[in-house]
Write a protein that holds these residues in place. Sequence first.
Motif, PDB file in Angstrom:
ATOM      1  N   GLY A  25       1.784   1.940  -5.672  1.00  0.00           N
ATOM      2  CA  GLY A  25       2.069   1.096  -4.522  1.00  0.00           C
ATOM      3  C   GLY A  25       2.062   1.945  -3.274  1.00  0.00           C
ATOM      4  O   GLY A  25       1.989   3.184  -3.337  1.00  0.00           O
ATOM      5  N   GLY A  26       2.159   1.295  -2.122  1.00  0.00           N
ATOM      6  CA  GLY A  26       2.153   2.074  -0.894  1.00  0.00           C
ATOM      7  C   GLY A  26       2.374   1.233   0.340  1.00  0.00           C
ATOM      8  O   GLY A  26       2.717   0.046   0.259  1.00  0.00           O
ATOM      9  N   GLY A  27       2.156   1.852   1.485  1.00  0.00           N
ATOM     10  CA  GLY A  27       2.333   1.169   2.750  1.00  0.00           C
ATOM     11  C   GLY A  27       2.303   2.162   3.904  1.00  0.00           C
ATOM     12  O   GLY A  27       1.958   3.335   3.717  1.00  0.00           O
ATOM     13  N   PHE A  28       2.681   1.681   5.080  1.00  0.00           N
ATOM     14  CA  PHE A  28       2.573   2.489   6.297  1.00  0.00           C
ATOM     15  C   PHE A  28       3.937   2.788   6.905  1.00  0.00           C
ATOM     16  O   PHE A  28       4.898   2.031   6.742  1.00  0.00           O
ATOM     17  N   THR A  41      10.770   4.362  12.202  1.00  0.00           N
ATOM     18  CA  THR A  41      11.623   3.227  12.574  1.00  0.00           C
ATOM     19  C   THR A  41      11.262   1.964  11.796  1.00  0.00           C
ATOM     20  O   THR A  41      12.022   1.013  11.781  1.00  0.00           O
ATOM     21  N   GLU A  42      10.062   1.962  11.197  1.00  0.00           N
ATOM     22  CA  GLU A  42       9.627   0.789  10.429  1.00  0.00           C
ATOM     23  C   GLU A  42       8.837   1.224   9.203  1.00  0.00           C
ATOM     24  O   GLU A  42       8.070   2.195   9.267  1.00  0.00           O
ATOM     25  N   VAL A  43       9.015   0.487   8.131  1.00  0.00           N
ATOM     26  CA  VAL A  43       8.226   0.681   6.916  1.00  0.00           C
ATOM     27  C   VAL A  43       7.473  -0.617   6.649  1.00  0.00           C
ATOM     28  O   VAL A  43       8.075  -1.693   6.661  1.00  0.00           O
ATOM     29  N   HIS A  44       6.164  -0.525   6.460  1.00  0.00           N
ATOM     30  CA  HIS A  44       5.349  -1.705   6.174  1.00  0.00           C
ATOM     31  C   HIS A  44       4.801  -1.599   4.753  1.00  0.00           C
ATOM     32  O   HIS A  44       4.006  -0.690   4.465  1.00  0.00           O
ATOM     33  N   LEU A  80       1.545   4.785  14.686  1.00  0.00           N
ATOM     34  CA  LEU A  80       1.343   4.749  13.238  1.00  0.00           C
ATOM     35  C   LEU A  80       1.452   6.195  12.761  1.00  0.00           C
ATOM     36  O   LEU A  80       0.601   7.027  13.074  1.00  0.00           O
ATOM     37  N   LEU A  81       2.520   6.505  12.046  1.00  0.00           N
ATOM     38  CA  LEU A  81       2.836   7.895  11.722  1.00  0.00           C
ATOM     39  C   LEU A  81       2.126   8.392  10.467  1.00  0.00           C
ATOM     40  O   LEU A  81       1.864   9.585  10.330  1.00  0.00           O
ATOM     41  N   GLY A  82       1.857   7.475   9.558  1.00  0.00           N
ATOM     42  CA  GLY A  82       1.269   7.892   8.304  1.00  0.00           C
ATOM     43  C   GLY A  82       1.466   6.834   7.243  1.00  0.00           C
ATOM     44  O   GLY A  82       1.706   5.669   7.569  1.00  0.00           O
ATOM     45  N   TYR A  83       1.346   7.254   5.990  1.00  0.00           N
ATOM     46  CA  TYR A  83       1.525   6.266   4.934  1.00  0.00           C
ATOM     47  C   TYR A  83       2.198   6.893   3.724  1.00  0.00           C
ATOM     48  O   TYR A  83       2.311   8.106   3.615  1.00  0.00           O
ATOM     49  N   PHE A  84       2.679   6.029   2.864  1.00  0.00           N
ATOM     50  CA  PHE A  84       3.345   6.480   1.643  1.00  0.00           C
ATOM     51  C   PHE A  84       2.650   5.840   0.447  1.00  0.00           C
ATOM     52  O   PHE A  84       2.061   4.758   0.563  1.00  0.00           O
ATOM     53  N   HIS A  85       2.679   6.512  -0.683  1.00  0.00           N
ATOM     54  CA  HIS A  85       2.220   5.888  -1.919  1.00  0.00           C
ATOM     55  C   HIS A  85       2.909   6.571  -3.094  1.00  0.00           C
ATOM     56  O   HIS A  85       3.485   7.654  -2.954  1.00  0.00           O
ATOM     57  N   SER A  86       2.841   5.901  -4.236  1.00  0.00           N
ATOM     58  CA  SER A  86       3.533   6.419  -5.422  1.00  0.00           C
ATOM     59  C   SER A  86       2.562   7.122  -6.354  1.00  0.00           C
ATOM     60  O   SER A  86       1.357   6.837  -6.364  1.00  0.00           O
ATOM     61  N   HIS A  87       3.117   8.050  -7.122  1.00  0.00           N
ATOM     62  CA  HIS A  87       2.420   8.666  -8.242  1.00  0.00           C
ATOM     63  C   HIS A  87       3.218   8.305  -9.494  1.00  0.00           C
ATOM     64  O   HIS A  87       4.208   8.967  -9.811  1.00  0.00           O
TER      65      HIS A  87
ATOM     66  N   ILE B  82     -13.201   2.271  14.830  1.00  0.00           N
ATOM     67  CA  ILE B  82     -13.176   3.010  13.564  1.00  0.00           C
ATOM     68  C   ILE B  82     -11.886   2.633  12.855  1.00  0.00           C
ATOM     69  O   ILE B  82     -10.797   2.808  13.413  1.00  0.00           O
ATOM     70  N   ILE B  83     -12.027   2.105  11.639  1.00  0.00           N
ATOM     71  CA  ILE B  83     -10.843   1.712  10.876  1.00  0.00           C
ATOM     72  C   ILE B  83     -10.867   2.436   9.532  1.00  0.00           C
ATOM     73  O   ILE B  83     -11.764   2.204   8.714  1.00  0.00           O
ATOM     74  N   PRO B  84      -9.892   3.302   9.296  1.00  0.00           N
ATOM     75  CA  PRO B  84      -9.839   3.975   7.998  1.00  0.00           C
ATOM     76  C   PRO B  84      -9.363   3.029   6.896  1.00  0.00           C
ATOM     77  O   PRO B  84      -8.475   2.204   7.122  1.00  0.00           O
ATOM     78  N   SER B  85      -9.994   3.130   5.733  1.00  0.00           N
ATOM     79  CA  SER B  85      -9.356   2.580   4.542  1.00  0.00           C
ATOM     80  C   SER B  85      -8.462   3.696   4.010  1.00  0.00           C
ATOM     81  O   SER B  85      -8.914   4.827   3.841  1.00  0.00           O
ATOM     82  N   ILE B  86      -7.218   3.374   3.772  1.00  0.00           N
ATOM     83  CA  ILE B  86      -6.260   4.386   3.353  1.00  0.00           C
ATOM     84  C   ILE B  86      -6.148   4.352   1.835  1.00  0.00           C
ATOM     85  O   ILE B  86      -5.813   3.314   1.257  1.00  0.00           O
TER      86      ILE B  86
END
Lengths: 154, 90
Positions: A25-28, A41-44, A80-87, B82-86
């Motif tokens: 799973g994941g998100g931004f 400040t926010e998790v999407h 948009l700071l980055g993203y998270f995902h699971s392993h 430009i839109i990245p697929s993450i």
Amino acid sequence: MELVISTELHDRLTHHLENTFPSEGGGFLVGHIKGDTRQVTEVHLVENTFASEEQFHRYLAEAGAFQRIEDEADARGLSLLGYFHSHPDHPAIPSEFDRTHAWPYFAYLIVSVRGGKRAESRLWELAANRESFIEGQLSFSQAVFEEKSNNGNH
Amino acid sequence: MATIKIPTPLRSYTGGNAEVNVSGATVSAILSDLTTQFPDLRPHLYNGDELRNFVNIFIGDEDVRFRSGLDTEVEPGDKLRIIPSIAGGR
């Protein structure tokens, strides 16, 4: 890079990743940037759109989700700071697949989920030459409790 | 002249600008102009001479893959993005 996230938001995203187990799973992550520090400040939470038979080891956020979340952040003066995902059942260490698909400057929060329970969260950033990841500092704040304390509500 | 919106993770390579003016008659020419203006962008958009799989180019709300890909014609005033697929995986 340092990423600061409240325990409340970290709990929210890890609960989501426990719920998507055994799939990834994941998100931004959205928030503010101050020098080398990113304050979440926010998790999407974003649906995994990789082929369903591959979701046990792959995560994909479709372009429309990126577009919507980036536009909303830009419009409100956030980043948009980055993203998270699971392993799932795997260490919170970037894989070769992570590296070849990574973007510079982004905070990559990887959460190891073992047997459906969160085990470890680690922060990574792609090196400028794209050849490796550099581990960052993941810091937890108690923002919710601090806010209550400031208002006199203990 | 068209404009292209730069995704957040690449804005450090465009002086912090979220939108850049670009010239070219096709998407390929537009990207060539963009990476000529900002050469450090290139390794993050291309793997060798090939556009990376998870780089999506839109004109308006349409992915150029559903038109003519990099050969898609660009009109003056078009707004590209430009839109990245993450993606990730263990």
